[in-house]
Write an enzyme that holds these catalytic residues in place. Sequence first.
Site, mmCIF file in Angstrom:
data_model
loop_
_atom_site.group_PDB
_atom_site.id
_atom_site.type_symbol
_atom_site.label_atom_id
_atom_site.label_comp_id
_atom_site.label_asym_id
_atom_site.label_seq_id
_atom_site.Cartn_x
_atom_site.Cartn_y
_atom_site.Cartn_z
ATOM 1 N N ASP A 81 0.796 -1.265 -0.102
ATOM 2 C CA ASP A 81 0.034 -0.085 0.018
ATOM 3 C C ASP A 81 0.730 1.376 -0.180
ATOM 4 O OD1 ASP A 81 -2.524 1.472 0.234
ATOM 5 O OD2 ASP A 81 -2.432 1.289 2.518
ATOM 6 N N GLY A 208 -9.131 5.847 1.916
ATOM 7 C CA GLY A 208 -9.690 6.479 2.982
ATOM 8 C C GLY A 208 -10.881 6.200 3.257
ATOM 9 N N SER A 210 -12.629 4.232 5.673
ATOM 10 C CA SER A 210 -13.219 4.217 7.069
ATOM 11 C C SER A 210 -14.010 5.360 7.430
ATOM 12 C CB SER A 210 -12.201 4.133 8.103
ATOM 13 O OG SER A 210 -11.073 2.916 7.850
ATOM 14 N N ASN A 229 -10.235 0.574 0.390
ATOM 15 C CA ASN A 229 -9.166 0.412 1.429
ATOM 16 C C ASN A 229 -9.557 1.064 2.895
ATOM 17 O OD1 ASN A 229 -7.659 0.081 -0.742
ATOM 18 N ND2 ASN A 229 -5.989 1.569 -0.244
ATOM 19 N N THR A 232 -8.301 2.438 9.249
ATOM 20 C CA THR A 232 -8.604 3.157 10.439
ATOM 21 C C THR A 232 -9.741 2.483 11.231
ATOM 22 O OG1 THR A 232 -7.811 5.287 9.690
ATOM 23 C CG2 THR A 232 -9.545 5.324 11.567
HETATM 24 P P1 13P Z 1 -8.324 4.593 6.314
HETATM 25 O O1 13P Z 1 -7.323 4.390 7.313
HETATM 26 O O2 13P Z 1 -8.949 6.134 6.344
HETATM 27 O O3 13P Z 1 -9.360 3.410 6.284
HETATM 28 O O4 13P Z 1 -7.536 4.372 4.909
HETATM 29 C C1 13P Z 1 -6.887 3.242 4.380
HETATM 30 C C2 13P Z 1 -6.238 3.508 3.234
HETATM 31 O O5 13P Z 1 -6.597 4.256 2.155
HETATM 32 C C3 13P Z 1 -5.036 2.504 3.017
HETATM 33 O O6 13P Z 1 -4.204 2.846 1.959
HETATM 34 O O1 G3H Z 2 -2.830 4.801 3.885
HETATM 35 C C1 G3H Z 2 -2.301 4.641 5.132
HETATM 36 C C2 G3H Z 2 -2.428 3.559 5.785
HETATM 37 O O2 G3H Z 2 -3.587 3.735 6.680
HETATM 38 C C3 G3H Z 2 -0.914 2.948 6.463
HETATM 39 O O3 G3H Z 2 -0.657 4.030 7.473
HETATM 40 O O4 G3H Z 2 1.837 4.189 7.291
HETATM 41 O O5 G3H Z 2 0.404 4.115 9.341
HETATM 42 O O6 G3H Z 2 0.763 2.225 8.198
HETATM 43 P P1 G3H Z 2 0.642 3.751 8.181
HETATM 44 ZN ZN ZN Z 3 -4.395 4.894 1.241
#
Ligand code: 13P
Ligand code: G3H
Ligand code: ZN
Length: 284
Positions: A81, A208, A210, A229, A232
């Site tokens: 990711d 994003g 969540s 995705n 959170t």
């Molecule tokens: P959230 O943490 O807002 O769910 O986003 C997750 C995400 O986009 C990971 O790439």
């Molecule tokens: O998009 C970001 C993800 O929520 C991952 O975040 O770098 O804290 O693991 P992190």
């Molecule tokens: Zn992301």
Amino acid sequence: MLTPLKDLVQAAQAGHYAVGAFNFSNLEILKSITETAQRLSSPVIIQTSQSAIKYAGLGFIVAMARAAAEETDVPIALHLDHGTDLDLIKECIARGYSSVMIDGSHLPLEENIRITREVVALAHPSGVSVEAELGRLVGVEDEISVDEREASFTDPDEARRFVEATGVDALAVAIGTAHGQYKGEPKLDFDRLKQIAGAVETPLVLHGASGVPAESVSKAIKLGICKVNIDTDLRLAFHGAVKSFLESSDSYDPRKLLAPAMEAMSEVVATKINLFGSAGKAVR
Ligand code: 13P
Ligand code: G3H
Ligand code: ZN
């Protein structure tokens, strides 16, 4: 065997549903995700950020993901990711990730195209899929004007040019979501999503997700989002369960402490899988 992300998102696109992509950084989060996917006969994407790899170690991540795939009979993609480090991307490809994201969203368009093409050339010969991002997700903390917000969104014409020039397997779009916990209710630009989906055939990704209301997520899936995705919401479930356990028990056994956290995360994963429409879609 881990499944290429491309297979999962293309099947989702054809079947008008989305596959959940859940972030993990330890065994408890991973098992909550994959055991729930198994229970619901759903394909699933398990993904690690660069910082999750730094935390757990690439060897442990790959070994745990492979074990999860062996223990289940649903298709599982292991995805990097928000990859920005080319050396790490190469290592993930070499060590068995079935998909990688190159996040050049902070770069000017031509630079983003150049680096994304480079990653496609590295990944595709090994059968590894590639996700890229066009447009920029603003932070939940960012105090920005309406104009600045609009300017960060994905442009449909640029999206067409981007996918033609790069040959990516999935494209993350910026349409009003942000990473982390929202302060108010996120407002998604559905018209823009419709235009992007009309301009490109590539499966689209919503980051994003969540905290985005269920109706908005469903609408986004109807309009062409094939991968959603979630990080959170799992972190909040984990944290809430650990906090209440510690408030009510003196047990110092980590397994007892983490069992309610796993239950809470599994519940989140099940709710999302049902919302995304991927339950019962596992074919391997
Ligand atoms: P959230 O943490 O807002 O769910 O986003 C997750 C995400 O986009 C990971 O790439
Ligand atoms: O998009 C970001 C993800 O929520 C991952 O975040 O770098 O804290 O693991 P992190
Ligand atoms: Zn992301």
